[in-house]
Design a protein around this motif. Structure first.
Motif, PDB file in Angstrom:
ATOM      1  N   LEU A  78       0.970  -1.389   0.019  1.00 30.91           N
ATOM      2  CA  LEU A  78      -0.120  -0.060  -0.044  1.00 30.91           C
ATOM      3  C   LEU A  78       0.773   1.295   0.004  1.00 30.91           C
ATOM      4  O   LEU A  78       0.454   1.983  -0.516  1.00 30.91           O
ATOM      5  CB  LEU A  78      -0.816   0.083   1.185  1.00 30.91           C
ATOM      6  CG  LEU A  78      -2.126  -1.035   1.212  1.00 30.91           C
ATOM      7  CD1 LEU A  78      -2.939  -1.098   2.457  1.00 30.91           C
ATOM      8  CD2 LEU A  78      -2.839  -0.917   0.054  1.00 30.91           C
ATOM      9  N   ILE A  79       1.924   1.234   0.703  1.00 30.27           N
ATOM     10  CA  ILE A  79       2.744   2.446   0.745  1.00 30.27           C
ATOM     11  C   ILE A  79       3.656   2.505  -0.371  1.00 30.27           C
ATOM     12  O   ILE A  79       3.948   3.700  -0.931  1.00 30.27           O
ATOM     13  CB  ILE A  79       3.493   2.287   2.316  1.00 30.27           C
ATOM     14  CG1 ILE A  79       2.387   2.464   3.433  1.00 30.27           C
ATOM     15  CG2 ILE A  79       4.578   3.443   2.082  1.00 30.27           C
ATOM     16  CD1 ILE A  79       3.192   2.359   4.575  1.00 30.27           C
ATOM     17  N   GLY A  80       4.373   1.473  -0.542  1.00 30.12           N
ATOM     18  CA  GLY A  80       5.319   1.557  -1.785  1.00 30.12           C
ATOM     19  C   GLY A  80       6.686   1.635  -1.156  1.00 30.12           C
ATOM     20  O   GLY A  80       6.902   2.002  -0.014  1.00 30.12           O
ATOM     21  N   GLN A  81       7.602   1.893  -2.190  1.00 37.35           N
ATOM     22  CA  GLN A  81       9.006   2.438  -1.780  1.00 37.35           C
ATOM     23  C   GLN A  81       9.151   3.860  -1.033  1.00 37.35           C
ATOM     24  O   GLN A  81       8.695   4.476  -2.246  1.00 37.35           O
ATOM     25  CB  GLN A  81       9.958   1.734  -2.551  1.00 37.35           C
ATOM     26  CG  GLN A  81      11.593   1.873  -2.150  1.00 37.35           C
ATOM     27  CD  GLN A  81      12.510   1.392  -3.240  1.00 37.35           C
ATOM     28  OE1 GLN A  81      11.932   1.482  -4.501  1.00 37.35           O
ATOM     29  NE2 GLN A  81      13.468   1.122  -2.802  1.00 37.35           N
ATOM     30  N   SER A  82       9.670   4.056  -0.082  1.00 38.16           N
ATOM     31  CA  SER A  82       9.759   5.646   0.198  1.00 38.16           C
ATOM     32  C   SER A  82      11.166   5.982  -0.419  1.00 38.16           C
ATOM     33  O   SER A  82      12.028   5.178  -0.691  1.00 38.16           O
ATOM     34  CB  SER A  82       9.942   5.631   1.597  1.00 38.16           C
ATOM     35  OG  SER A  82      11.546   5.044   1.985  1.00 38.16           O
ATOM     36  N   PRO A  83      11.126   7.427  -0.963  1.00 39.02           N
ATOM     37  CA  PRO A  83      12.313   7.574  -1.820  1.00 39.02           C
ATOM     38  C   PRO A  83      13.581   7.830  -0.832  1.00 39.02           C
ATOM     39  O   PRO A  83      14.646   7.804  -1.437  1.00 39.02           O
ATOM     40  CB  PRO A  83      11.989   9.506  -1.830  1.00 39.02           C
ATOM     41  CG  PRO A  83      10.389   9.267  -1.684  1.00 39.02           C
ATOM     42  CD  PRO A  83       9.858   8.281  -1.044  1.00 39.02           C
TER      43      PRO A  83
END
Length: 55
Positions: A44-49
């Motif tokens: 849901l969040i994905g990879q953070s930068p």
């Protein structure tokens, strides 16, 4: 699933891995099920930068 950030297909995907007949994939499915809430959050969040390595 990851591009759409939709974790709804995850249980069926894990079932397919477990039923694949390949022990490595079944083991992966079991490992992901052990902490499925965290896996769902990651989808849901994905990879953070901040976690992306520099080029």
């Amino acid at each position: 699933m990851l591009d759409a950030r939709d974790a709804a297909p995850l249980p069926d995907s894990l079932d397919q891995l477990a039923d694949s007949g390949l022990s490595a994939l079944a083991s992966l499915a079991n490992a992901l099920r052990e902490d499925q809430p965290a896996v769902v959050q990651a989808v849901l969040i994905g990879q953070s930068p901040a976690a992306t390595p520099p080029c």
